[in-house]
Motif scaffolding. Structure first.
Motif, mmCIF file in Angstrom:
data_model
loop_
_atom_site.group_PDB
_atom_site.id
_atom_site.type_symbol
_atom_site.label_atom_id
_atom_site.label_comp_id
_atom_site.label_asym_id
_atom_site.label_seq_id
_atom_site.Cartn_x
_atom_site.Cartn_y
_atom_site.Cartn_z
ATOM 1 N N UNK A 147 1.896 -2.770 6.529
ATOM 2 C CA UNK A 147 0.580 -1.907 6.196
ATOM 3 C C UNK A 147 -0.455 -1.889 7.130
ATOM 4 N N UNK A 148 -0.739 -3.005 7.484
ATOM 5 C CA UNK A 148 -1.709 -3.272 8.814
ATOM 6 C C UNK A 148 -1.323 -2.627 9.887
ATOM 7 N N UNK A 149 -0.067 -2.630 10.407
ATOM 8 C CA UNK A 149 0.151 -1.881 11.646
ATOM 9 C C UNK A 149 0.160 -0.388 11.360
ATOM 10 N N UNK A 150 0.480 0.310 10.351
ATOM 11 C CA UNK A 150 0.757 1.400 10.138
ATOM 12 C C UNK A 150 -0.733 1.988 10.013
ATOM 13 N N UNK A 151 -1.721 1.144 9.318
ATOM 14 C CA UNK A 151 -3.007 1.800 9.191
ATOM 15 C C UNK A 151 -3.764 1.770 10.417
ATOM 16 N N UNK A 152 -3.379 0.653 11.494
ATOM 17 C CA UNK A 152 -4.226 0.572 12.906
ATOM 18 C C UNK A 152 -3.724 1.669 13.690
ATOM 19 N N UNK A 212 0.779 -1.124 -0.135
ATOM 20 C CA UNK A 212 0.036 0.051 0.113
ATOM 21 C C UNK A 212 0.973 1.199 0.079
ATOM 22 N N UNK A 213 0.523 2.154 -0.805
ATOM 23 C CA UNK A 213 1.156 3.613 -0.886
ATOM 24 C C UNK A 213 0.801 4.073 0.613
ATOM 25 N N UNK A 214 1.694 5.329 0.857
ATOM 26 C CA UNK A 214 1.262 5.894 2.213
ATOM 27 C C UNK A 214 -0.204 6.610 2.135
ATOM 28 N N UNK A 215 -0.474 7.200 0.785
ATOM 29 C CA UNK A 215 -1.789 7.756 0.604
ATOM 30 C C UNK A 215 -2.783 6.608 0.506
ATOM 31 N N UNK A 216 -2.756 5.437 0.405
ATOM 32 C CA UNK A 216 -3.509 4.443 0.487
ATOM 33 C C UNK A 216 -3.898 3.793 1.805
ATOM 34 N N UNK A 217 -2.868 4.105 2.892
ATOM 35 C CA UNK A 217 -3.023 3.861 4.166
ATOM 36 C C UNK A 217 -3.878 4.931 4.810
ATOM 37 N N UNK A 218 -3.860 6.179 4.356
ATOM 38 C CA UNK A 218 -4.423 7.036 4.891
ATOM 39 C C UNK A 218 -6.141 6.758 4.617
ATOM 40 N N UNK A 219 -6.280 6.453 3.510
ATOM 41 C CA UNK A 219 -7.682 6.225 2.681
ATOM 42 C C UNK A 219 -8.076 4.927 3.513
ATOM 43 N N UNK A 220 -7.283 4.120 3.700
ATOM 44 C CA UNK A 220 -7.729 2.810 4.493
ATOM 45 C C UNK A 220 -8.128 3.224 5.983
ATOM 46 N N UNK A 221 -7.557 3.920 6.688
ATOM 47 C CA UNK A 221 -7.724 4.564 7.968
ATOM 48 C C UNK A 221 -8.990 5.317 8.078
ATOM 49 N N UNK A 222 -9.228 6.062 7.024
ATOM 50 C CA UNK A 222 -10.609 6.932 6.724
ATOM 51 C C UNK A 222 -11.833 5.768 6.748
ATOM 52 N N UNK A 223 -11.549 4.793 5.868
ATOM 53 C CA UNK A 223 -12.380 3.691 5.697
ATOM 54 C C UNK A 223 -12.785 3.168 7.148
ATOM 55 N N UNK A 224 -11.758 2.655 7.640
ATOM 56 C CA UNK A 224 -11.959 2.113 9.138
ATOM 57 C C UNK A 224 -12.668 3.023 9.967
ATOM 58 N N UNK A 225 -12.179 4.359 9.970
ATOM 59 C CA UNK A 225 -12.930 5.108 10.951
ATOM 60 C C UNK A 225 -14.289 5.415 10.795
ATOM 61 N N UNK A 226 -14.659 5.400 9.362
ATOM 62 C CA UNK A 226 -16.254 5.699 9.031
ATOM 63 C C UNK A 226 -16.928 4.457 9.742
#
Length: 392
Positions: free
Chosen positions: A46-51, A1-15
């Protein structure tokens, strides 16, 4: 995952986490686990960064954010370097619109912060509820001893006789010692509570809100399987975990009783008036465990707190029917709100003339109203209130 994709994944999880908090749905850790179970392509980094991004946002936002994107923009305000990742790249978040607002930050919604302060916590003590908790284990005295047990990593010995502390994320559940029932994950505060209970070998002890059985197993270990232990709960799924856990730990649990909500005494009638001690680890807001589940403060509102208070009173009244003359109840909540601690004891005594508060003292903590309290900042444990009551 790119750094930007990690941010988007975090946004989706937060929703998803925000929606679950509003609907009293699944906890954040389960939502995150399910999210990545469906996205096997995400590596461990990626999982650790998003979490980490998700929990950074959750801890930062006191009031419930309007959206995951607003929550992540609050993180941007703290870490401006992240702003460049809102670039509209593939799988990344769209650029920030002019005037787009970030979520409000803070320790908790205003009403809840006020309730915590009214319960005797200052700003530093409240802020400590947002720290990251360590991982504590209890060496199972039925099978091993802290002084001689060899583990993959050396833990820090703590105040409870079999307690060891490790950094958050230590893979204890993958250790051979865990699989063999030599150790259990359990916060130091929970261990200290079990050590302080006025129990003797041969007692009949009821764990009335046993859940998955963490304190039940600790009771068996403390008493060396030399007591009659009855574990009861209304949650079939959680209670179903107790038997295999007890077998692994070598813990003798004499009876496991599934209760029908609203008709609890139908199942408990055979032991009414016979228990030497009843442990009431009551359902509560979990405000003392926000270090582990910081989204918990998004789930709580005045109506939910009132519902929990009614449930706490009801469970205490059930416990009073089980105790023999001169027997005892220990009332425990993993909460720092007086509404779920001292106030419940005051209300119980008003409903039950003749009952008395018993002195109780733990190796850490301090007296608080009619009981005792543990706090993360002062004691390095989860937050707990405990009080002991003796029947006429």
């Amino acid at each position: 995952m790119t750094p930007a994709a990690r941010i988007q994944a975090a946004i989706e999880l937060l929703d998803s986490i925000i929606a679950a908090a509003r609907a009293k749905g699944a906890p954040a850790d389960r939502i995150i686990a399910d999210y990545f179970r469906a996205r096997r392509y995400a590596g461990s980094k990626d999982r650790r960064a998003v979490r980490d991004l998700v929990y950074r946002a959750v801890r930062l936002c006191g009031p419930v954010p309007a959206s995951g994107r607003a929550a992540m923009l609050a993180v941007v305000a703290q870490e401006p370097a992240i702003a460049a990742l809102f670039d509209g790249s593939p799988h990344g978040p769209a650029p920030r619109a002019e005037g787009e607002e970030a979520a409000k930050t803070g320790l908790a919604p205003k009403w809840l912060a006020a309730a915590l302060r009214a319960s005797g916590l200052d700003g530093r003590a409240i802020a400590a509820l947002m720290d990251r908790a360590p991982l504590d284990i209890r060496v199972n005295a039925l099978k091993a001893d802290r002084a001689t047990l060899e583990l993959p990593e050396a833990g820090e010995p703590l105040a409870a006789p079999q307690a060891l502390r490790y950094p958050s994320g230590t893979p204890v559940e993958s250790w051979e010692a865990y699989g063999e029932g030599l150790v259990e994950v359990q916060d130091l505060g929970s261990q200290l509570i079990i050590e302080a209970l006025p129990l003797r070998e041969g007692d009949t002890v009821v764990d009335l809100c046993a859940g998955g059985g963490g304190k039940t197993l600790a009771l068996a270990a403390r008493l060396g399987n030399a007591a009659r232990i009855i574990a009861a709960d209304t949650d079939k799924r959680r209670l179903g975990n107790l038997a295999p856990r007890a077998a692994r730990a070598g813990a003798a649990v004499d009876e496991i009783v599934l209760l029908d909500p609203g008709r609890e005494m139908a199942a408990l009638a055979p032991i009414a008036g016979k228990a030497d001690h009843v442990l009431v680890d009551a359902p509560c807001s979990g405000s003392g465990t926000w270090r582990r589940s910081p989204e918990g403060r998004w789930r709580l509102d005045p109506a939910e707190l009132a519902r929990l208070n009614h449930l706490q009173d009801r469970v205490l009244d059930i416990a009073a029917q089980l105790v023999r003359p001169s027997g005892t109840i220990a009332f425990v909540t993993c909460s720092l709100l007086d509404a779920e601690g001292a106030d419940r004891i005051t209300a119980f005594l008003a409903r039950h003339p003749g009952w008395q508060v018993e002195p109780i003292a733990l190796m850490l903590g301090a007296s608080h109203g009619p009981g005792w309290r543990l706090e993360p900042l002062r004691d390095g444990t989860d937050g707990f209130f405990i009080a002991a009551l003796r029947s006429p």
